[in-house]
Enzyme design. Structure first.
Site, PDB file in Angstrom:
ATOM      1  CB  THR A  79      -0.923   0.012   1.241  1.00  0.00           C
ATOM      2  OG1 THR A  79      -1.748  -1.151   1.201  1.00  0.00           O
ATOM      3  CG2 THR A  79      -1.794   1.249   1.272  1.00  0.00           C
ATOM      4  CD  GLN A 186      -2.723 -11.125  -4.405  1.00  0.00           C
ATOM      5  OE1 GLN A 186      -2.445 -12.331  -4.423  1.00  0.00           O
ATOM      6  NE2 GLN A 186      -3.364 -10.561  -3.398  1.00  0.00           N
ATOM      7  CB  SER A 206       2.967  -7.073  -0.248  1.00  0.00           C
ATOM      8  OG  SER A 206       2.468  -7.354   1.048  1.00  0.00           O
ATOM      9  CB  THR A 246      14.110   3.318  12.910  1.00  0.00           C
ATOM     10  OG1 THR A 246      14.499   4.574  13.463  1.00  0.00           O
ATOM     11  CG2 THR A 246      15.043   2.223  13.386  1.00  0.00           C
ATOM     12  CB  CYS A 335     -20.810  -4.790   4.354  1.00  0.00           C
ATOM     13  SG  CYS A 335     -20.779  -6.511   3.883  1.00  0.00           S
TER      14      CYS A 335
HETATM   15  C1  LIG Z   1      -2.425  -7.059  -0.672  1.00  0.00           C
HETATM   16  C2  LIG Z   1      -2.248  -6.145  -1.804  1.00  0.00           C
HETATM   17  C3  LIG Z   1      -1.809  -4.824  -1.619  1.00  0.00           C
HETATM   18  C4  LIG Z   1      -1.568  -4.251  -0.255  1.00  0.00           C
HETATM   19  O1  LIG Z   1      -0.402  -4.791   0.308  1.00  0.00           O
HETATM   20  P1  LIG Z   1      -0.037  -4.499   1.837  1.00  0.00           P
HETATM   21  O2  LIG Z   1       1.368  -5.001   1.947  1.00  0.00           O
HETATM   22  O3  LIG Z   1      -1.016  -5.262   2.645  1.00  0.00           O
HETATM   23  O4  LIG Z   1      -0.136  -3.028   2.057  1.00  0.00           O
HETATM   24  C5  LIG Z   1      -1.642  -4.030  -2.731  1.00  0.00           C
HETATM   25  N1  LIG Z   1      -1.888  -4.495  -3.954  1.00  0.00           N
HETATM   26  C6  LIG Z   1      -2.300  -5.748  -4.181  1.00  0.00           C
HETATM   27  C7  LIG Z   1      -2.546  -6.210  -5.567  1.00  0.00           C
HETATM   28  C8  LIG Z   1      -2.501  -6.613  -3.112  1.00  0.00           C
HETATM   29  O5  LIG Z   1      -2.939  -7.849  -3.340  1.00  0.00           O
END
Ligand SMILES: *Cc1c(COP(=O)(O)O)cnc(C)c1O
Length: 396
Positions: A79, A186, A206, A246, A335
């Site tokens: 993110t 992903q 991620s 940090t 939701c």
């Molecule tokens: C899970 C995901 C994110 C967010 O990753 P985080 O490390 O949880 O912030 C962003 N983009 C995609 C496509 C994701 O599947």
């Protein structure tokens, strides 16, 4: 009374459990008898040693995507990497233009960030994917302008598993002098990634989608004078000035280990998951009215095998989710207090509203077993038939 059991976890696309080998590494960098020092401390040995741990992890993550370690900027997750890529690049490159191209089915970390940029005066073109969840290079070409500074298109969609041809899309962006960013959260461990061969300028990663810890990620920033990114978080000037704070040694070492393990067992993991997907699909054959929102059955490899987004005709997704309380899966729906909004990703590929509301995402991973699949299938068959049966008279 029956013993409570954990639900069968088929929600790996939301997060994967950390591999035990990753946790073992992470535990080395926290307590007083360990390497807990600040990796930015230059005045003592403990700081240098912690820095070496960071640099090893940087190499492990860089190796996994064919990058140079100096091109990896640690963040708190994908993110933050997405925010840094979009906002940081657009702000730093105003003279190149104020136009950004992305798609309607990106992760919220991109969609909401692009909306924030619109409020700041940047202009965004939103591409609509085909039914297979993919953006075609020709579509991108038609959207490119002289003032397009950046194109951001995800490598693998988190709800559908659909794969974009990022190499072809990057080539179109470059033809028009724009930079190319991809959210690969992903994609790591599912499709081959090589930032040099695929000509990627910025890539979000991620930790926790690849059996690493939550709360850590990285942005790959190509070392090139044209790829400048302005910091969003100011402080000590860590990470080549792009991201202060940090460095969390344990998180970063964990992500490095997870990415190294991913590379070591890439083939093994994918063969395992492919087998599970086939087993799951075969098991559903007896059930009528099941449609895949994930593109399947072709040799083009349009989707990764670990995500199956399925519509169960005539069944409300939320009710199915409730009936499947022993299986952890997700709907892409949101939701609100008053109603349920179908997944914007499913609507984005043209799925009718009613079918989108009947859809669930199943996702598998390294620790899913054949027994998990068989058990989940039995529960799904039972739940779907139950929900489809017309309600009977009360008195028998
Ligand atoms: C899970 C995901 C994110 C967010 O990753 P985080 O490390 O949880 O912030 C962003 N983009 C995609 C496509 C994701 O599947």
């Amino acid at each position: 009374m029956t013993t409570p059991t954990l639900p069968i976890y088929l929600d790996y696309a939301a997060t994967a459990p950390a591999d035990a080998r990753v946790v073992e590494v992470m535990q080395r960098y926290l307590t007083v008898d360990q390497l807990f020092a600040n990796p930015a401390s230059r005045s003592h040995m403990l700081g240098w040693q912690a820095e070496q741990v960071i640099e090893q992890a940087r190499r492990q993550v860089a190796d996994a995507i064919g990058a140079d370690p100096r091109e990896i900027v640690w963040t708190s997750g994908a993110t933050e990497a997405d925010n840094l890529a979009l906002i940081g690049f657009m702000r730093a490159n105003r003279e190149r233009g104020l136009h950004l191209v992305t798609s309607t089915i990106e992760h919220k970390a991109i969609v909401d960030t692009a909306h924030a940029l619109e409020k700041e005066g940047f202009e965004v073109t939103w591409l609509t994917p085909g039914q297979d969840g993919r953006i075609e290079p020709e579509q991108l070409r038609a959207a490119m302008r002289d003032d397009t500074a950046l194109v951001s298109l995800m490598a693998v969609n988190n709800e559908l598993g659909s794969i974009n041809d990022i190499s072809a899309l990057a080539a179109v962006a470059h033809e028009f002098g724009a930079a190319f960013h991809t959210d690969a959260a992903q994609a790591v461990g599912r499709i081959p990634l090589d930032v040099v061969a695929q000509q990627i300028d910025l890539m979000s990663l991620s930790g926790h989608k690849t059996y690493g810890p939550k709360g850590v990620g990285a942005l790959y920033v190509k070392r090139h004078p044209d790829i400048r990114v302005e910091a969003l978080i100011h402080g000590g000037g860590h990470e080549r000035g792009m991201r202060s704070g940090t460095l969390p040694t344990h998180q970063i070492a964990g992500m490095g280990e997870a990415f190294a393990l991913m590379q070591q067992q890439y083939d093994e993991d994918n063969a395992h998951i492919m087998g599970l997907q086939q087993r799951f699909l075969r098991g559903l054959e007896g059930l009528d009215g099941v449609f895949s929102n994930t593109p399947l059955n072709d040799t083009e490899k349009r989707a990764v095998p670990n995500i199956l987004n399925l519509a169960f005709e005539g069944v409300d997704g939320e009710s199915l989710l409730m009936a499947l309380r022993d299986v952890a899966v997700s709907t892409g729906s949101a939701c609100n207090s008053a109603s349920v909004d179908p997944s914007y990703v499913l609507l984005g590929i043209g799925t009718p509203r009613s079918l989108a509301l009947s859809s669930l995402r199943f996702s598998f991973g390294r620790f899913t077993t054949e027994a998990d699949i068989d058990h989940a299938l039995a529960l799904i068959r039972h739940a779907v038939s139950g929900l489809r049966t017309p309600p009977r008279q009360a008195a028998d």
